[in-house]
Design a protein around this motif. Structure first.
Motif, PDB file in Angstrom:
ATOM      1  N   ASN A 168       0.876  -1.301   0.136  1.00 25.50           N
ATOM      2  CA  ASN A 168      -0.151   0.032   0.021  1.00 25.50           C
ATOM      3  C   ASN A 168       0.760   1.427  -0.084  1.00 25.50           C
ATOM      4  O   ASN A 168       0.253   2.289  -0.072  1.00 25.50           O
ATOM      5  CB  ASN A 168      -0.944  -0.067   1.136  1.00 25.50           C
ATOM      6  CG  ASN A 168      -1.893  -1.176   1.357  1.00 25.50           C
ATOM      7  OD1 ASN A 168      -2.572  -1.607   0.212  1.00 25.50           O
ATOM      8  ND2 ASN A 168      -2.174  -1.633   2.352  1.00 25.50           N
ATOM      9  N   TRP A 169       2.219   1.041  -0.133  1.00 23.01           N
ATOM     10  CA  TRP A 169       2.993   2.404  -0.016  1.00 23.01           C
ATOM     11  C   TRP A 169       2.936   3.055  -1.436  1.00 23.01           C
ATOM     12  O   TRP A 169       2.867   2.431  -2.484  1.00 23.01           O
ATOM     13  CB  TRP A 169       4.398   1.792   0.097  1.00 23.01           C
ATOM     14  CG  TRP A 169       5.305   3.073   0.413  1.00 23.01           C
ATOM     15  CD1 TRP A 169       5.483   3.854   1.267  1.00 23.01           C
ATOM     16  CD2 TRP A 169       6.335   3.531  -0.516  1.00 23.01           C
ATOM     17  NE1 TRP A 169       6.614   4.940   1.109  1.00 23.01           N
ATOM     18  CE2 TRP A 169       7.119   4.644  -0.082  1.00 23.01           C
ATOM     19  CE3 TRP A 169       6.700   2.996  -1.853  1.00 23.01           C
ATOM     20  CZ2 TRP A 169       8.090   5.693  -0.452  1.00 23.01           C
ATOM     21  CZ3 TRP A 169       7.764   3.951  -2.421  1.00 23.01           C
ATOM     22  CH2 TRP A 169       8.300   5.237  -1.758  1.00 23.01           C
ATOM     23  N   VAL A 170       2.657   4.333  -1.138  1.00 21.83           N
ATOM     24  CA  VAL A 170       2.390   5.323  -2.476  1.00 21.83           C
ATOM     25  C   VAL A 170       3.481   5.921  -3.028  1.00 21.83           C
ATOM     26  O   VAL A 170       2.934   6.440  -4.405  1.00 21.83           O
ATOM     27  CB  VAL A 170       1.214   6.293  -1.979  1.00 21.83           C
ATOM     28  CG1 VAL A 170       0.009   5.785  -1.341  1.00 21.83           C
ATOM     29  CG2 VAL A 170       1.598   7.238  -1.054  1.00 21.83           C
ATOM     30  N   GLY A 171       4.684   5.820  -2.735  1.00 18.31           N
ATOM     31  CA  GLY A 171       5.542   6.356  -3.305  1.00 18.31           C
ATOM     32  C   GLY A 171       5.903   5.807  -4.728  1.00 18.31           C
ATOM     33  O   GLY A 171       5.591   4.519  -5.111  1.00 18.31           O
ATOM     34  N   ASN A 172       7.266   6.418  -5.174  1.00 17.65           N
ATOM     35  CA  ASN A 172       7.831   5.696  -6.296  1.00 17.65           C
ATOM     36  C   ASN A 172       8.709   4.199  -6.024  1.00 17.65           C
ATOM     37  O   ASN A 172       9.844   4.618  -5.522  1.00 17.65           O
ATOM     38  CB  ASN A 172       8.847   6.762  -7.233  1.00 17.65           C
ATOM     39  CG  ASN A 172       9.097   6.292  -8.480  1.00 17.65           C
ATOM     40  OD1 ASN A 172       9.005   5.203  -8.702  1.00 17.65           O
ATOM     41  ND2 ASN A 172       9.518   7.132  -9.305  1.00 17.65           N
ATOM     42  N   LYS A 173       8.275   3.472  -6.440  1.00 19.27           N
ATOM     43  CA  LYS A 173       8.760   1.920  -5.890  1.00 19.27           C
ATOM     44  C   LYS A 173      10.484   1.937  -6.670  1.00 19.27           C
ATOM     45  O   LYS A 173      11.193   1.334  -6.032  1.00 19.27           O
ATOM     46  CB  LYS A 173       8.026   0.717  -6.139  1.00 19.27           C
ATOM     47  CG  LYS A 173       6.823   0.642  -5.381  1.00 19.27           C
ATOM     48  CD  LYS A 173       7.070  -0.652  -4.437  1.00 19.27           C
ATOM     49  CE  LYS A 173       5.782  -0.724  -3.502  1.00 19.27           C
ATOM     50  NZ  LYS A 173       6.235  -1.556  -2.313  1.00 19.27           N
ATOM     51  N   GLU A 174      10.162   2.203  -7.870  1.00 17.19           N
ATOM     52  CA  GLU A 174      11.513   2.225  -8.638  1.00 17.19           C
ATOM     53  C   GLU A 174      12.659   2.938  -8.184  1.00 17.19           C
ATOM     54  O   GLU A 174      13.909   2.687  -7.858  1.00 17.19           O
ATOM     55  CB  GLU A 174      11.374   2.531 -10.176  1.00 17.19           C
ATOM     56  CG  GLU A 174      10.536   1.397 -10.769  1.00 17.19           C
ATOM     57  CD  GLU A 174      11.475  -0.092 -10.721  1.00 17.19           C
ATOM     58  OE1 GLU A 174      12.516   0.050 -10.884  1.00 17.19           O
ATOM     59  OE2 GLU A 174      10.502  -0.872 -10.502  1.00 17.19           O
ATOM     60  N   ARG A 175      12.219   4.227  -7.740  1.00 13.91           N
ATOM     61  CA  ARG A 175      13.200   5.281  -7.166  1.00 13.91           C
ATOM     62  C   ARG A 175      14.001   4.668  -5.789  1.00 13.91           C
ATOM     63  O   ARG A 175      14.915   4.830  -5.294  1.00 13.91           O
ATOM     64  CB  ARG A 175      12.744   6.534  -7.002  1.00 13.91           C
ATOM     65  CG  ARG A 175      13.519   7.757  -6.407  1.00 13.91           C
ATOM     66  CD  ARG A 175      13.270   8.918  -6.966  1.00 13.91           C
ATOM     67  NE  ARG A 175      14.140  10.008  -6.363  1.00 13.91           N
ATOM     68  CZ  ARG A 175      15.446  10.127  -6.437  1.00 13.91           C
ATOM     69  NH1 ARG A 175      16.237   9.339  -7.040  1.00 13.91           N
ATOM     70  NH2 ARG A 175      16.009  11.253  -5.696  1.00 13.91           N
TER      71      ARG A 175
END
Length: 195
Positions: A168-175
Motif C-alpha cells: 500500500n506504499w504510495v511512493g515511487n517503488k523504482e526510485r
C-alpha cells in the motif's frame, strides 16, 4: 403392556456428513511451514580464477561446542559482537571509503566492499547460540546501512525496506529500489560460513 419398538436412526447420510466435514477441515486448515535463516548463495561463477583476499579483510568468528565465542582469536561476549563487527566493517583502512566513520586502522579492513565476516561453528554448537551469532552479525550490517541511509535520505534502511515491501506504499517503488540497492552496494553483506 405392549413393548414399544425403538425407532431406528437413519444412518444413511452419516457417511456423507463425515466426508463433508473432512473436506471442510482439510480446506480451512493452514499448515505452518518452518522458515530457516534467509541466506542467498552467491551465483556460480564460470570463471574459476582464484581470488586473493588479504587476511586483514577477514573478520573470523568461531563458536565452539561449549557455545563460547572467539572473535579474531580472542574470547568475546555475545553482546559485544555487534560492536566489534561494526568497527571492522566501517574501518576504511585504505582511505578509499569516504563514507566510513571508522578508526582507519591499517591493520583492519580496507573498506566495506572488501570486508568479509567468516563464521565457523563447531558441530556441538547449540542452535540458539548459532542463531544469536547470526542475528548479531546481520544486525551489524543493518546498523551501518541504517546510518548511511539516514545520512543520505533522512530515513533508515530498515524503514526503506519496509516501505518497499508494503503493497500500500504510495511512493515511487523504482526510485526507492535504487536507493536501497545503493546502500546495499556501499555495505554489501559478505557473511561466509566455514565448514
Amino acid at each position: 403392556m405392549a413393548k414399544r419398538a425403538a425407532p431406528e436412526v437413519n444412518a444413511g447420510s452419516m457417511a456423507d456428513i463425515a466426508f463433508l466435514l473432512l473436506i471442510f477441515f482439510l480446506v480451512t486448515t493452514t499448515i505452518e511451514t518452518d522458515t530457516g535463516i534467509n541466506r542467498k548463495l552467491p551465483p556460480m561463477d564460470d570463471n574459476q580464477e582464484d581470488v586473493i583476499i588479504k587476511q586483514k579483510n577477514i573478520f573470523t568468528v568461531l563458536v565452539n561446542g561449549k557455545d563460547e565465542l572467539l572473535v579474531e582469536d580472542e574470547r568475546m561476549n555475545l553482546k559485544d559482537l555487534r560492536k566489534a563487527a561494526v568497527e571492522f566493517l566501517d574501518n576504511g583502512g585504505d582511505g578509499t571509503c569516504d563514507y566510513c566513520h571508522g578508526k582507519k586502522d591499517p591493520a583492519s579492513s580496507d573498506n566495506p566492499d572488501k570486508a568479509i565476516i567468516s563464521l565457523k561453528n563447531a558441530r556441538e554448537t547449540s542452535y540458539k547460540m548459532y542463531v544469536s551469532v547470526q542475528n548479531e552479525l546481520v544486525a551489524a550490517y543493518n546498523e551501518l546501512r541504517d546510518k548511511r541511509a539516514m545520512s543520505l535520505y533522512g530515513k533508515t534502511f530498515t524503514e526503506m525496506q519496509a516501505d518497499y515491501d508494503n503493497v500500500n506504499w504510495v511512493g515511487n517503488k523504482e526510485r526507492l529500489k535504487e536507493k536501497i540497492e545503493k546502500i546495499k552496494e556501499e555495505y554489501p553483506q559478505k557473511l561466509s560460513e566455514v565448514q
